[in-house]
Design an enzyme around this catalytic site. Sequence first.
Site, mmCIF file in Angstrom:
data_model
loop_
_atom_site.group_PDB
_atom_site.id
_atom_site.type_symbol
_atom_site.label_atom_id
_atom_site.label_comp_id
_atom_site.label_asym_id
_atom_site.label_seq_id
_atom_site.Cartn_x
_atom_site.Cartn_y
_atom_site.Cartn_z
ATOM 1 N NE ARG A 104 45.146 45.030 23.905
ATOM 2 C CZ ARG A 104 45.283 43.737 23.624
ATOM 3 N NH1 ARG A 104 46.351 43.075 24.013
ATOM 4 N NH2 ARG A 104 44.362 43.094 22.945
ATOM 5 C CG ASP A 162 48.435 39.305 41.247
ATOM 6 O OD1 ASP A 162 48.405 40.149 40.350
ATOM 7 O OD2 ASP A 162 47.871 38.195 41.182
ATOM 8 C CG LEU A 182 41.301 43.356 40.034
ATOM 9 C CD1 LEU A 182 40.877 43.922 38.693
ATOM 10 C CD2 LEU A 182 40.904 44.320 41.146
ATOM 11 C CB VAL A 183 40.871 36.465 40.862
ATOM 12 C CG1 VAL A 183 40.248 35.124 41.197
ATOM 13 C CG2 VAL A 183 41.011 36.634 39.350
ATOM 14 N NE ARG A 219 47.128 38.874 33.127
ATOM 15 C CZ ARG A 219 48.448 38.808 33.198
ATOM 16 N NH1 ARG A 219 49.147 38.157 32.275
ATOM 17 N NH2 ARG A 219 49.104 39.386 34.182
ATOM 18 N N GLY A 262 42.728 42.742 34.376
ATOM 19 C CA GLY A 262 42.434 43.533 35.549
ATOM 20 C C GLY A 262 42.006 44.957 35.247
ATOM 21 C CG HIS A 289 46.911 48.878 37.215
ATOM 22 N ND1 HIS A 289 45.630 48.758 37.677
ATOM 23 C CD2 HIS A 289 46.971 50.073 36.575
ATOM 24 C CE1 HIS A 289 44.931 49.826 37.322
ATOM 25 N NE2 HIS A 289 45.732 50.636 36.639
ATOM 26 C CD GLU A 328 36.964 40.014 39.326
ATOM 27 O OE1 GLU A 328 37.365 40.998 38.697
ATOM 28 O OE2 GLU A 328 37.105 38.837 38.908
HETATM 29 C C1 GDG Z 1 46.827 43.542 36.799
HETATM 30 C C2 GDG Z 1 47.738 43.242 37.967
HETATM 31 C C3 GDG Z 1 45.942 43.992 39.527
HETATM 32 C C4 GDG Z 1 40.060 36.459 34.285
HETATM 33 N N1 GDG Z 1 39.615 35.371 33.643
HETATM 34 C C5 GDG Z 1 38.447 35.692 33.088
HETATM 35 C C6 GDG Z 1 38.155 37.001 33.393
HETATM 36 N N2 GDG Z 1 39.171 37.463 34.141
HETATM 37 C C7 GDG Z 1 39.263 38.792 34.739
HETATM 38 C C8 GDG Z 1 39.012 38.699 36.219
HETATM 39 C C9 GDG Z 1 39.759 39.907 36.748
HETATM 40 C C10 GDG Z 1 40.869 40.070 35.743
HETATM 41 O O1 GDG Z 1 40.566 39.301 34.605
HETATM 42 C C11 GDG Z 1 42.217 39.597 36.291
HETATM 43 O O2 GDG Z 1 42.676 40.549 37.194
HETATM 44 P P1 GDG Z 1 43.863 40.285 38.222
HETATM 45 O O3 GDG Z 1 43.869 41.410 39.187
HETATM 46 O O4 GDG Z 1 43.622 38.990 38.862
HETATM 47 O O5 GDG Z 1 45.210 40.184 37.404
HETATM 48 P P2 GDG Z 1 45.971 40.910 36.143
HETATM 49 O O6 GDG Z 1 45.289 40.661 34.866
HETATM 50 O O7 GDG Z 1 47.372 40.426 36.215
HETATM 51 O O8 GDG Z 1 45.897 42.490 36.470
HETATM 52 C C12 GDG Z 1 46.921 42.862 39.189
HETATM 53 C C13 GDG Z 1 45.148 44.401 38.320
HETATM 54 O O9 GDG Z 1 45.987 44.678 37.194
HETATM 55 C C14 GDG Z 1 44.298 45.629 38.619
HETATM 56 O O10 GDG Z 1 45.055 46.680 39.063
HETATM 57 O O11 GDG Z 1 45.046 43.507 40.511
HETATM 58 O O12 GDG Z 1 47.755 42.602 40.288
HETATM 59 O O13 GDG Z 1 48.661 42.203 37.650
HETATM 60 O O14 GDG Z 1 38.946 41.038 36.745
HETATM 61 O O15 GDG Z 1 37.644 38.731 36.456
HETATM 62 N N3 GDG Z 1 37.046 37.621 32.989
HETATM 63 C C15 GDG Z 1 36.175 36.919 32.233
HETATM 64 N N4 GDG Z 1 36.411 35.630 31.874
HETATM 65 C C16 GDG Z 1 37.522 34.982 32.261
HETATM 66 O O16 GDG Z 1 37.723 33.823 31.930
HETATM 67 N N5 GDG Z 1 35.058 37.492 31.818
#
Ligand code: GDG
Length: 729
Positions: free
Chosen positions: A10, A374, A378-379, A275, A30, A167, A382
Amino acid sequence: MDNLMLVSNRLPVSIERRKGELQFRPSVGGLATGLASFYKSYESRWIGWSGIPLDSITEAEREHIAKVLKRDYNSHPIFFTQKEVKNFYNGFCNKTIWPMLLYFTEHVVYDKIFWESYKHVNRLFCNAVIKNAREDEVIWIHDYHLMLLPGMIREKRPDSRIGFFLHTSFPSFEIFRLLPWRSEILKGVLGADLIGFHTYDYVRHFLSSVQRLLGHDCTLGKINTGERIIKVDTFPIGIDYKRFSQSTWDVNVQKEKNKWKKKLFGKKIILSVDRVDYTKGIPRRLEAISMFLEKYPEYRKKIIYILLAVPSREQLGQYKLLKKQIDELVGNINGKYGSIEWTPVLYLHRSLPFHQLVALYNTAHVAMVTSFRDGMNLVAKEYLASKPDGRGVLILSETVGAAKELGEAVIVNPNNIEEMVEALKTALTMPEKEQVKRNRVMQRRLEHYNIVRWAEEFIKRLHASKEYQRRMQAKVMTREIRKELVGKYRKSTRRLFLLDYDGTLVPFFGKPEEAVPSRDLLKMLARLAGDPQNELVLISGRDKDTMQKWFGELNIAMSAEHGAWIKNSSGEWEIISTLDTHWKNEVRPVLELFEDRTPGSQLEEKQFSLAWHYRRVDSELGLQRVIELVDDLSDFSEAYNLQVKHGDKTVELKNGDINKGRAAMHWVARNRWDLIVAIGDQWTDEDLFDVLPEEACSIKVGLSPSQAKYSLESPKEVRQLLKELVAEQ
Ligand code: GDG
């Protein structure tokens, strides 16, 4: 900073059609969130999927999208048809490789059509990269959607500088091997020069799959494919720390916070943000919340759980089921414990704008990150960054990458509901002083190793990896170069020859004792050594008694056991320095056990080293045992300062301060040589090449990478070269 081309499935912006109009919106997720800030601060471009199916737009719209993306986002879109979205994205990416990499083997679909589409779309990306990337541009490919791409680009542009970062987690070999296309995928990834993972465990698992499936030698994070050396390393992704911590003072965030405070007056907020994905463990977490309210009724009406669940991959059956399951569980909890004035679970099934997300992070007393798996998460990071006053408790699953860095959080096993219930109790009763103490340690770490540091570090290491490859590229010794060397030989009067034996002067034999030098070889060596202008040194890994037996008659200098022993041409054998060998008593039983368990293998004991040979072992079994053995030996090597070298079908342990380079210096430093020729074939000979003066002629036998100047194909060619040197004029 160089020009950088980022490639991911993406783009950081997605295109959607709303009320007939095309809209450009920042992507949530992420990778997109993480890299956006780094991307903007450098000379970078981005290639990725536009997010909108090709068959749903007109030709004019397609051009418009490409124009806007180029102008406003410095991005180049890739367009997929509906069929590609189905078979590539929803198919291979999300139904095959995603569950595989995250250990959800029960969800993996093995479908040849998906696989064909994966190859096809990776090819589309490859064409776009080749078309758009400049020759010298650094290409950084991201994630599981594009695992074939590094190899495809390498094929078309062999000199490219390519980095790959995964990732997600990388599973253990026993899981990864289930994939029918496992070898193709690994080969694809190995097209990169540097491969990055979030944690060391993922690196370890990846290397073990490469070693077992492709048979490449993997030592110290380096993969030797025989043609190139590829580095594999850990780069735990960071976040834009300042953006989160400073936004908490933003007026919009403050307004939002006040709204929540009013709405929830006095209640403790437990928050989760994910997600909607089965890896995130949302139903299990809801069960824990329910059990908590059951076990600790005094908390009823005093807490509220905000479940922010961002819609994801909604076309997929598995995800639809999950959504249904979450809806039901939320309904049950709210029905069972809720009342008119209190709803225990506040369920937000949408994506919130950034300021609302930060307000929630900042307001929440507890954050629950309880994914089953995971890559990083990143949550968790953050949440901590959004707590400038240091208050708040993070409950973190031990199976997410972030747990490796955030050990001060309340760590839980996401399968253990009781443990999660107790963790909630701990979090809700933790004194503020304790909260701040824990969080400050983690915050310092996150602030320091932020997203920009992460990306810069990766790019820096990518350059270093390329530089290393350049140094390791021995040039084939052509007839002209050989002639030149012969000419130099004739003109020089103080010549030093440093020659390895096995694999250099003679080929390898099934049993080491079979490699006895032939009469011809001895004659040639005698001739080389007989010239008073030559000093000939044989530097071998063999024991000194064998060396003495085989070469004692010749008037030559020798070094045995990789440099532990040295002997001048007319002198006695001497130890290079006092060495402790107590460690052998500790390690010998381990090697003996491996010898017993591995038919065909053989333990060799030398005075200062122990070697386990597996040349005659079945190749699969040999590789498997090597991995186990190297792993078992790692504790010893640290404790006793030992080197573990995995050379040509041998694992050898020796004192850390012995090497062929050190032994060679004994002769190199002795005279002002006007010609030095050093020839060797193995990793241990790299130590020798390393200490030579710039003008020396170093030769590697075999085509694998080396820092030697030249390469020759086989021992036969080496003998031929030596013959040419000593030939009568
Ligand atoms: C993959 C890997 C790895 C979520 N809800 C909202 C929102 N978010 C943003 C969060 C965070 C991101 O989405 C989610 O990141 P994660 O790391 O938790 O998970 P994945 O999407 O599965 O990411 C993961 C990552 O890549 C990086 O390498 O950590 O393990 O699976 O940044 O803030 N942002 C907004 N509104 C929302 O409702 N604006």
